[in-house]
Enzyme design. Structure first.
Site, PDB file in Angstrom:
ATOM      1  N   ARG A   1       0.413  -1.325   0.377  1.00 24.09           N
ATOM      2  CA  ARG A   1      -0.180   0.044   0.137  1.00 24.09           C
ATOM      3  C   ARG A   1       0.769   0.894  -0.104  1.00 24.09           C
ATOM      4  NH1 ARG A   1       0.005   1.711   5.035  1.00 24.09           N
ATOM      5  NH2 ARG A   1       0.532   0.119   6.978  1.00 24.09           N
TER       6      ARG A   1
ATOM      7  N   HIS B   1      -2.050   2.903   5.999  1.00 23.43           N
ATOM      8  CA  HIS B   1      -3.066   2.483   6.709  1.00 23.43           C
ATOM      9  C   HIS B   1      -4.217   2.725   6.734  1.00 23.43           C
ATOM     10  CE1 HIS B   1      -4.787  -0.573   9.022  1.00 23.43           C
ATOM     11  NE2 HIS B   1      -5.770   0.069   9.972  1.00 23.43           N
TER      12      HIS B   1
ATOM     13  N   TYR C   1       7.090   4.337  10.163  1.00 23.56           N
ATOM     14  CA  TYR C   1       7.477   2.830  10.851  1.00 23.56           C
ATOM     15  C   TYR C   1       8.247   2.542   9.315  1.00 23.56           C
ATOM     16  CZ  TYR C   1       2.820   2.550   8.758  1.00 23.56           C
ATOM     17  OH  TYR C   1       1.597   2.956   8.321  1.00 23.56           O
TER      18      TYR C   1
HETATM   19  C1  LIG Z   1      -9.330  -8.244  16.260  1.00 26.37           C
HETATM   20  C2  LIG Z   1      -9.328  -7.181  15.012  1.00 26.37           C
HETATM   21  N1  LIG Z   1      -7.274  -7.096  15.926  1.00 26.37           N
HETATM   22  C3  LIG Z   1      -7.054  -5.849  16.006  1.00 26.37           C
HETATM   23  C4  LIG Z   1      -7.530  -4.656  15.106  1.00 26.37           C
HETATM   24  C5  LIG Z   1      -6.997  -3.489  14.879  1.00 26.37           C
HETATM   25  N2  LIG Z   1      -6.179  -3.587  13.075  1.00 26.37           N
HETATM   26  C6  LIG Z   1      -7.017  -3.324  12.413  1.00 26.37           C
HETATM   27  S1  LIG Z   1      -6.300  -2.941  11.189  1.00 26.37           S
HETATM   28  C7  LIG Z   1      -5.162  -3.905  11.484  1.00 26.37           C
HETATM   29  C8  LIG Z   1      -4.079  -3.934  10.612  1.00 26.37           C
HETATM   30  C9  LIG Z   1      -4.183  -5.515   9.746  1.00 26.37           C
HETATM   31  O1  LIG Z   1      -3.529  -5.982   8.299  1.00 26.37           O
HETATM   32  P1  LIG Z   1      -2.966  -6.423   7.637  1.00 26.37           P
HETATM   33  O2  LIG Z   1      -4.381  -8.041   8.373  1.00 26.37           O
HETATM   34  O3  LIG Z   1      -1.650  -6.990   7.299  1.00 26.37           O
HETATM   35  O4  LIG Z   1      -4.483  -5.446   6.490  1.00 26.37           O
HETATM   36  P2  LIG Z   1      -3.883  -4.593   5.778  1.00 26.37           P
HETATM   37  O5  LIG Z   1      -4.467  -3.593   6.688  1.00 26.37           O
HETATM   38  O6  LIG Z   1      -2.925  -3.928   5.205  1.00 26.37           O
HETATM   39  O7  LIG Z   1      -4.792  -4.682   4.692  1.00 26.37           O
HETATM   40  C10 LIG Z   1      -4.939  -3.626  12.816  1.00 26.37           C
HETATM   41  C11 LIG Z   1      -4.420  -4.892  13.784  1.00 26.37           C
HETATM   42  C12 LIG Z   1      -9.112  -4.753  14.528  1.00 26.37           C
HETATM   43  N3  LIG Z   1      -9.612  -4.386  13.469  1.00 26.37           N
HETATM   44  N4  LIG Z   1      -9.229  -5.964  14.470  1.00 26.37           N
END
Ligand SMILES: Cc1ncc(C[n+]2csc(CCOP(=O)(O)OP(=O)(O)O)c2C)c(N)n1
Ligand SMILES: [Mg+2]
Length: 370
Positions: free
Chosen positions: A251, A255, A264
């Site tokens: 990306r 985020h 980061y």
């Molecule tokens: C169950 C849960 N734990 C933590 C979060 C907080 N959170 C939001 S996005 C994220 C990261 C997700 O990363 P990834 O799966 O790589 O997806 P990306 O955002 O990179 O598309 C986290 C930990 C959440 N939304 N749901």
């Protein structure tokens, strides 16, 4: 066996100059995928700008991941189910949710969450990985009912650490369901890099533990993504069971609009991935194959801009949502407590309206309360 990252990156670099025109995809389909990537990028950039101007809420950009969004949406058949995450606005709109509706969703409007009846898109999951057991369940249901439907669940690299991911993979393998699990490995889960996410060499190889195939594709190459998903959908539809696809992508933006990625990631890293940008890459290929020129490019940008602008206009012209809507659809039959809360809100809103009327009358010198 999955290929190591380095090998995938080398292969993708070579594609810029010397890729042959695919014989299995029509010229019209190639051009359409390009147009769609441009549209998704414009939608995405405008959403970021709208958030900055306070015109929509928090937005998670997908710039850089358009080849995944478009490749997946084009490989799915209309009847197949899509289980997206918050990052997947592109695939959601291309699988049939009107852009205006999606804009309303990001504007925090309940109407935006309503998917048209004939569109098989589930709500964008914000809790990480919860959509994967749902996708697995929908696929299992299709199998039990003998219906020709495949369910595709998007997820991120970070989601592969969640219990729900492993639950879904295990069930899908044991029950041999028609599911595709599509990982957009964009190298980060917010600020957590892939190296802190897993000690596995690849995410694709995790499928082996669950007894089905895992494949890795260059997620910046829309043709590669399209082919991989199409093969997985066809296999699933023919009773061949699930597939996990890991697409290597990045990306380019934050985020979400409330994150600052410079904390980061280095600019060098982001710049290096910019060289893999799926849009200039397909554009270069289309030009080399005689399918694209400057005139078409300008028309395509203008058309995408007009489509996004008209969705924004429609979103902003939509009548405001009455606040009491908040209480609808929580339960089939609202509880006594909810009804009481709704009525209290209505009384409060009425009082506020009354006092606003009085204040403006007073400001005009028409009397009102002394
Ligand atoms: C169950 C849960 N734990 C933590 C979060 C907080 N959170 C939001 S996005 C994220 C990261 C997700 O990363 P990834 O799966 O790589 O997806 P990306 O955002 O990179 O598309 C986290 C930990 C959440 N939304 N749901
Ligand atoms: Mg990620």
């Amino acid at each position: 066996m999955a290929r190591p990252v380095e090998q995938v990156k080398r292969a993708s670099n070579q594609l810029h100059a010397a890729d042959n025109k695919p014989g299995d995809i029509s010229d019209a389909a190639l051009v359409e995928m390009y147009r769609q990537m441009v549209l998704v990028r414009q939608f995405d950039r405008r959403c970021v700008a709208l958030q900055r101007a306070g015109r929509i809420g928090t937005y998670p950009p997908c710039e850089g991941q358009e080849a995944c969004q478009v490749g997946v949406a084009n490989a799915l058949r209309r009847q197949d189910f899509l289980f997206p995450t918050y990052r997947d606005s592109g695939a959601v709109m291309l699988h049939g949710v009107p852009m205006e509706r999606l804009m309303l969703y990001w504007n925090g409007r309940p109407e935006g969450a309503v998917v048209p009846d004939d569109v098989n898109v589930f709500p964008m999951a914000v809790p990480i990985a919860t959509q994967l057991p749902h996708a697995m369940g929908a696929a299992w249901a299709a199998k039990l009912r003998g219906v020709d439907q495949v369910a595709l669940g998007f997820f991120g690299d970070g989601a592969s650490s969640e219990g729900d991911f492993h639950v879904a993979m295990n069930f899908a393998g044991v029950f041999h369901v028609p599911a595709v699990f599509f990982c957009q490995n964009n190298q980060y889960a917010i600020s957590v890099p892939l190296s802190r996410q897993t000690a596995s060499e690849t995410i694709a190889q995790k499928a082996e533990a669950y007894g089905f195939e895992g494949v890795r594709v260059d997620g910046c190459d829309v043709i590669a993504v399209y082919r991989a998903v199409q093969a997985a959908v066809e296999k699933a539809a023919q009773g061949g069971g699930p597939t996990l696809i890991e697409a290597l992508t990045y990306r380019y933006g934050a985020h979400t609009t409330s994150d600052d990625p410079t904390k980061y990631r280095t600019a060098q890293e982001t710049d290096a991935w910019r060289e893999q940008d799926p849009i200039p890459r397909l554009q270069g290929q289309l030009r080399a194959w005689g399918l694209w020129d400057d005139e078409q490019e300008n028309a395509c940008l203008t058309e995408a801009d007009a489509l996004v602008s008209s969705a924004i206009t429609a979103m902003e012209a939509a009548p405001p949502t009455p606040p009491e809507k908040l209480f609808e659809h929580i339960y089939k039959e609202p509880t006594a407590k909810l009804i009481r809360q709704r009525d209290e809100l209505l009384v409060m809103l009425e009082r506020r309206k009354q006092s606003e009327v009085e204040q403006s009358a007073a400001a005009r010198g028409e009397g009102g309360k002394q």
